[in-house]
Design an enzyme around this catalytic site. Structure first.
Site, PDB file in Angstrom:
ATOM      1  N   ARG A 112       1.733  27.228  -0.225  1.00 31.22           N
ATOM      2  CA  ARG A 112       0.965  26.235  -0.958  1.00 31.22           C
ATOM      3  C   ARG A 112       1.958  25.562  -1.887  1.00 31.22           C
ATOM      4  NH1 ARG A 112      -4.388  25.663  -1.562  1.00 31.22           N
ATOM      5  NH2 ARG A 112      -4.958  27.755  -0.929  1.00 31.22           N
ATOM      6  N   ARG A 151     -10.397  23.674   9.926  1.00 33.33           N
ATOM      7  CA  ARG A 151      -9.026  23.450  10.354  1.00 33.33           C
ATOM      8  C   ARG A 151      -8.789  24.117  11.695  1.00 33.33           C
ATOM      9  NH1 ARG A 151      -3.972  23.935   6.338  1.00 33.33           N
ATOM     10  NH2 ARG A 151      -2.294  23.448   7.770  1.00 33.33           N
ATOM     11  N   PHE A 179      -3.762  15.888  12.238  1.00 33.53           N
ATOM     12  CA  PHE A 179      -2.950  15.429  11.112  1.00 33.53           C
ATOM     13  C   PHE A 179      -1.517  15.940  11.099  1.00 33.53           C
ATOM     14  CE2 PHE A 179      -5.850  18.773   9.331  1.00 33.53           C
ATOM     15  CZ  PHE A 179      -4.902  19.763   9.095  1.00 33.53           C
ATOM     16  N   LYS A 191      -9.232  13.518   3.629  1.00 35.72           N
ATOM     17  CA  LYS A 191      -9.471  14.957   3.674  1.00 35.72           C
ATOM     18  C   LYS A 191     -10.843  15.192   4.289  1.00 35.72           C
ATOM     19  CE  LYS A 191      -8.972  19.185   0.976  1.00 35.72           C
ATOM     20  NZ  LYS A 191      -9.976  20.007   1.593  1.00 35.72           N
ATOM     21  N   GLU A 229      -8.502  18.708  11.948  1.00 35.93           N
ATOM     22  CA  GLU A 229      -9.753  19.175  11.372  1.00 35.93           C
ATOM     23  C   GLU A 229     -10.877  18.794  12.351  1.00 35.93           C
ATOM     24  OE1 GLU A 229      -9.413  20.698   8.342  1.00 35.93           O
ATOM     25  OE2 GLU A 229     -11.391  20.630   7.397  1.00 35.93           O
ATOM     26  N   ARG A 244      -7.969  28.582  10.399  1.00 32.44           N
ATOM     27  CA  ARG A 244      -7.081  28.616   9.240  1.00 32.44           C
ATOM     28  C   ARG A 244      -6.591  30.032   8.971  1.00 32.44           C
ATOM     29  NH1 ARG A 244      -7.143  29.614   3.907  1.00 32.44           N
ATOM     30  NH2 ARG A 244      -6.366  28.061   2.434  1.00 32.44           N
ATOM     31  N   LYS A 257      -3.885  17.894  -2.701  1.00 28.58           N
ATOM     32  CA  LYS A 257      -5.255  17.415  -2.432  1.00 28.58           C
ATOM     33  C   LYS A 257      -5.854  16.768  -3.662  1.00 28.58           C
ATOM     34  CE  LYS A 257      -6.934  22.101  -2.798  1.00 28.58           C
ATOM     35  NZ  LYS A 257      -7.675  23.196  -2.241  1.00 28.58           N
TER      36      LYS A 257
END
Ligand code: ATP
Length: 585
Positions: free
Chosen positions: A419, A257, A342, A252, A302, A272, A425
């Site tokens: 989400r 982002r 990613f 992470k 990122e 984001r 995370k």
């Protein structure tokens, strides 16, 4: 539709806090409106928008400008308007107050309709360049002159970009579902909206093509999809459970982002929050052009700030300095970034969102030509919890925040706009702001890059274990050294450089040169973390891990007054870690 009729709906919406009421008021409104364009405009205005955010045309006039428009339209003085604003606080109420007692006698007033209000606000949002301020004021005043008090209230609020109706985009989607015949269609509308997050566009599809049209809405290159987000867990065990062991673990990174759209040579970057931030990152645009081997693709990654000399990651705050409109070239030079990609959701005309994560990952890797500036994120498919845990420690050691653990099972789709538990995370759970500096001993030296190339410019540092009489590594430091410091260090280290590890030194790292423990430097750091590489307090808090300093920096003080045996001890480090260990989030 007359604007005054729409305003009645605004008033009803503002008067309620119940979501159900809001929905039925909105459904009622959509029933009244027949024209698709008008319906689209209304959807924007209810949200206080003129365009979807990704267009990058924000209306957001400053209070000062709106005050001047109100003054111009009402015949009052700007200072009077400003004084009232200080009392009342809401620009909408101030506009209502002055416009309802307009002093200016205009010969002709034209009743406002929705389209004219929208077109004028749209024009304001597109007015840029020299003299644009006065044009914006005049345009807004032209609406206010023809407005009633209550119409002025909402016009001023939209101009400021704060509508205060309390209506969220999801409520609008629900009302549009009712327009299609049932609340159950909300999920389909949401899916469409996740791919094309433009409420006006979705409204138009509902009006013109109905349910079939909604089902056909697909990703469009150039329009950002709503990002997939992660749930959180406190331990690797929990993550393992949530995914039934079918998982990938990804560093992470602590950066910004980016959703990157590539269409031939044309590259767009969205944040984001789906804002177009392409202009801030011409360097990233170039890297994508050169290193993404696909004609059309939407990838996510990122961007992380790096130290231009050592190539190491820098804290997020450094990257934030890139958020500016001017001197971009200077910033690129000062704060270079590197990209870790990613995910991929679109490739050569195909929507990849429904493909499982490991398949998407393979496609992603197949189109990236890795370099210093762009690489796939660091990823493993761990076989057990221990491997996951070690990877977590490694990520911290590398200046990352922890892991994003990704479900890698057959249903691991890209869940746009949600989400959920497909991404989880796991962040480091202790953070200490180190008030004290540490005095550390140099035990190794490494060559730098860029400006410092050819010189030894980062140094492996150790604490002292009094009991065993051993120097144990605790960090590598390359920040805080001025040019003259580098020159000085290279000079004083020369007689101390060794090819083999000296006695009394312990570390899991391989520096370019070993250094006989002698020189003590004062080091400041952000916090103490666990690390699989460093050997201070090894195996004490965690099997296979020692303690390390995060974001260490040389303070400029050479502690010549200290012998290496006078350096900060391992015991002291352990105490600092214990004292400052606390849970975050
Ligand atoms: P946070 O403040 O923790 O970043 P957030 O609300 O912005 O939270 P989350 O969904 O909670 O976002 O966490 C995922 C975020 O982590 C992404 O938005 C992205 O910016 C960042 N990130 C860093 N590395 C990765 C990675 N390898 N995969 C996915 N996201 C990553």
């Amino acid at each position: 539709m007359k604007f005054k009729d729409l305003v009645q709906y605004f008033q009803r919406l503002e008067a309620t806090t119940s979501r159900l009421d809001m929905m039925s008021i909105l459904a009622d409104l959509y029933n009244k409106v027949e024209d698709p364009d008008e319906a689209a405009i209304i959807s924007y205005l209810v949200l206080g928008e003129i365009h979807p955010p990704y267009i990058g045309l924000e209306l957001g006039m400053s209070e000062k400008l709106i005050i001047r428009s109100i003054a111009m339209a009402s015949g009052y003085d700007s200072t009077q308007v400003e004084k009232k604003l200080n009392e009342v606080g809401d620009i909408g109420n101030v506009a209502e107050f002055f416009i309802s007692k307009k002093r200016q006698m205009t010969l002709f007033t034209r009743e406002l309709d929705v389209k004219r209000v929208y077109d004028t606000l749209d024009k304001i949002s597109r007015t840029t360049g020299e003299g644009s301020i006065n044009d914006k004021i005049r345009l807004l005043a032209s609406l206010l002159v023809d407005a009633s008090g209550v119409e002025a209230k909402y016009i001023a609020r939209i101009a400021e970009g704060i509508m205060r109706l309390g209506v969220a985009d999801m409520t609008l989607l629900e009302a549009l579902a009712l327009k299609l015949g049932s609340r159950e269609y909300k999920a389909l509308l949401e899916e469409a909206y996740n791919m094309v997050p433009d409420i006006g566009y979705i409204t138009r599809v509902v009006y013109q093509e109905g349910l079939d049209g909604v089902k056909k809405v697909d990703i469009k290159l150039g329009i950002p999809v709503r990002p997939m987000l992660a749930e959180r867990v406190k331990s690797p065990e929990e993550a393992w459970e949530k995914t039934n062991g079918q998982l990938a673990a990804d560093f992470k990174y602590d950066g910004e982002r980016m959703q990157i759209h590539k269409d031939g040579d044309k590259v767009l970057i969205f944040s984001r929050r789906l804002e177009n931030i392409t202009y801030q990152f011409p360097d990233v645009v170039q890297v994508v052009r050169n290193h993404v081997k696909a004609n059309q693709a939407i990838i996510e990654g990122e961007a992380i700030a790096i130290d231009k000399d050592t190539g190491e990651f820098r804290p997020f705050q450094d990257l934030m300095r890139r958020k500016r409109k001017y001197d971009i070239d200077k910033m690129i030079e000062e704060i270079p970034v590197t990209l870790r990609v990613f995910d991929i959701v679109y490739l050569e005309g195909e929507n990849l969102m429904k493909k499982p994560f490991p398949e998407r990952r393979k496609l992603l890797e197949s189109i990236i030509e890795p370099s210093e500036e762009i690489k796939p994120s660091e990823l493993i498919y761990p076989k057990d919890i221990k491997e996951l845990w070690n990877f977590f420690l490694l990520s911290i050691e590398n200046g990352c925040e922890g892991l994003v653990i990704k479900n890698a099972g057959p249903d691991s789709i890209y869940q746009a706009g949600a989400r959920g538990w497909l991404w989880i995370k796991l962040k480091r759970d202790y953070r200490a702001e180190l008030a004290d500096t540490l005095d550390l001993v140099v035990i190794g030296a490494l060559y730098g890059r860029g400006r410092k190339g050819g010189n030894l410019s980062s140094f492996l540092m150790a604490v002292y274990d009094q009991k065993e009489d051993i120097f144990k590594s605790v960090c590598k430091v390359g920040t805080g050294f001025k040019d003259e410091d580098i020159a000085y260090m290279n000079k004083i280290l020369k007689p101390l450089l060794r090819d083999k590890k000296p006695a009394r030194v312990e570390t899991g790292m391989e520096p370019d040169y070993w250094v006989e423990p002698k020189i003590v430097l004062e080091i400041q750091a952000a916090e103490i973390t666990l690390s699989p590489v460093h050997r201070a307090a090894y195996n004490i808090f965690q099997d296979g891990a020692g303690l390390a300093l995060r974001f260490p920096r040389f303070t400029g003080r050479y502690r010549d007054d200290k012998a290496p045996e006078d350096a900060t001890t391992e015991e002291e480090l352990i105490e600092m870690f214990k004292k400052q260990r606390r849970y975050v989030e």
